[in-house]
Design a protein around this motif. Structure first.
Motif, short mmCIF file in Angstrom:
data_model
loop_
_atom_site.label_atom_id
_atom_site.label_comp_id
_atom_site.label_asym_id
_atom_site.label_seq_id
_atom_site.Cartn_x
_atom_site.Cartn_y
_atom_site.Cartn_z
N THR A 163 57.29 20.88 17.22
CA THR A 163 57.03 21.03 15.79
C THR A 163 57.07 19.68 15.08
OG1 THR A 163 59.36 21.46 15.34
CG2 THR A 163 57.94 23.38 15.70
N VAL A 164 57.12 18.59 15.83
CA VAL A 164 57.20 17.26 15.25
C VAL A 164 55.85 16.85 14.65
CG1 VAL A 164 59.01 16.56 16.85
CG2 VAL A 164 56.63 16.07 17.40
N PRO A 165 55.86 15.89 13.73
CA PRO A 165 54.59 15.40 13.19
C PRO A 165 53.72 14.78 14.29
CG PRO A 165 56.43 14.67 11.83
CD PRO A 165 57.01 15.27 13.07
N ILE A 166 52.42 15.04 14.20
CA ILE A 166 51.44 14.44 15.11
C ILE A 166 50.44 13.66 14.27
CG2 ILE A 166 49.60 14.89 16.79
CD1 ILE A 166 51.06 17.52 17.50
N ILE A 167 50.34 12.36 14.55
CA ILE A 167 49.40 11.48 13.84
C ILE A 167 48.29 11.10 14.81
CG2 ILE A 167 49.10 9.30 12.62
CD1 ILE A 167 52.12 9.41 11.98
N VAL A 168 47.05 11.20 14.35
CA VAL A 168 45.90 10.89 15.20
C VAL A 168 45.19 9.66 14.66
CG1 VAL A 168 43.75 11.76 16.18
CG2 VAL A 168 45.63 13.34 15.74
N GLY A 169 44.97 8.68 15.53
CA GLY A 169 44.22 7.48 15.17
C GLY A 169 42.73 7.75 15.31
N ILE A 170 42.01 7.59 14.21
CA ILE A 170 40.58 7.89 14.17
C ILE A 170 39.79 6.60 14.03
CG2 ILE A 170 38.77 9.09 12.86
CD1 ILE A 170 40.70 11.04 14.13
N GLY A 171 38.90 6.36 14.99
CA GLY A 171 38.05 5.18 14.93
C GLY A 171 36.79 5.45 14.12
N PRO A 172 35.97 4.44 13.89
CA PRO A 172 34.77 4.59 13.08
C PRO A 172 33.82 5.67 13.58
CG PRO A 172 35.18 2.28 13.56
CD PRO A 172 36.17 3.08 14.36
N SER A 173 33.77 5.90 14.87
CA SER A 173 32.84 6.90 15.42
C SER A 173 33.52 8.26 15.62
CB SER A 173 32.26 6.41 16.74
OG SER A 173 33.30 6.25 17.69
#
Length: 132
Positions: free
Chosen positions: A29-39
């Motif tokens: 249930t922890v926070p999940i951060i996603v790195g999003i590139g330009p594409s």
């Protein structure tokens, strides 16, 4: 031991990020951060629907990423869910009904959480099977 936060890239070598987020949400249930590139802009909506807490631009701007992580860590667990006389605290894995503690096995806890999040909505058996 579980992580306090997960940071992952939208572009992974062996598994797509949405599949990984879905699997992680079944266990954590922890926070999940996603790195999003330009594409990767198209992945953003799917990642959030799968349970990501936030999406951030890559390349990472360290000061912004640090502030986000600090904010998510400081805020800690989400507020307990409340539906009628039932209160479910995800962080503590704790359920109270009419003020009395109820101890549930993990799968039953996950099922109750899913039903509480979707209170007032029709949920199918397929949706339950996919999400619990």
């Amino acid at each position: 031991m579980h992580p306090e936060i997960v940071l992952l890239s939208a572009q992974l070598p062996d598994i797509d990020a949405v599949t990984l987020i879905t699997a992680l949400r079944r266990m954590l249930t922890v926070p999940i951060i996603v790195g999003i590139g330009p594409s990767d802009a198209e992945i953003t909506v799917h990642a959030l629907q799968a349970g990501a807490t936030a999406c951030v631009a890559r390349p990472y701007r360290n000061d912004e990423l640090l502030r986000l992580i600090t904010s998510l860590s400081r805020s800690g667990a989400p507020e307990p869910l409340r539906v009628g006389d039932v209160e479910l605290d995800e962080a503590a894995h704790h359920v109270r009904v009419c003020g009395k503690d109820v101890h549930l096995p993990l799968q039953e806890f996950k099922l109750l959480r899913y039903l509480m999040v979707n209170a007032g909505r029709l949920v199918t058996m397929d949706a339950i099977a996919r999400n619990v």
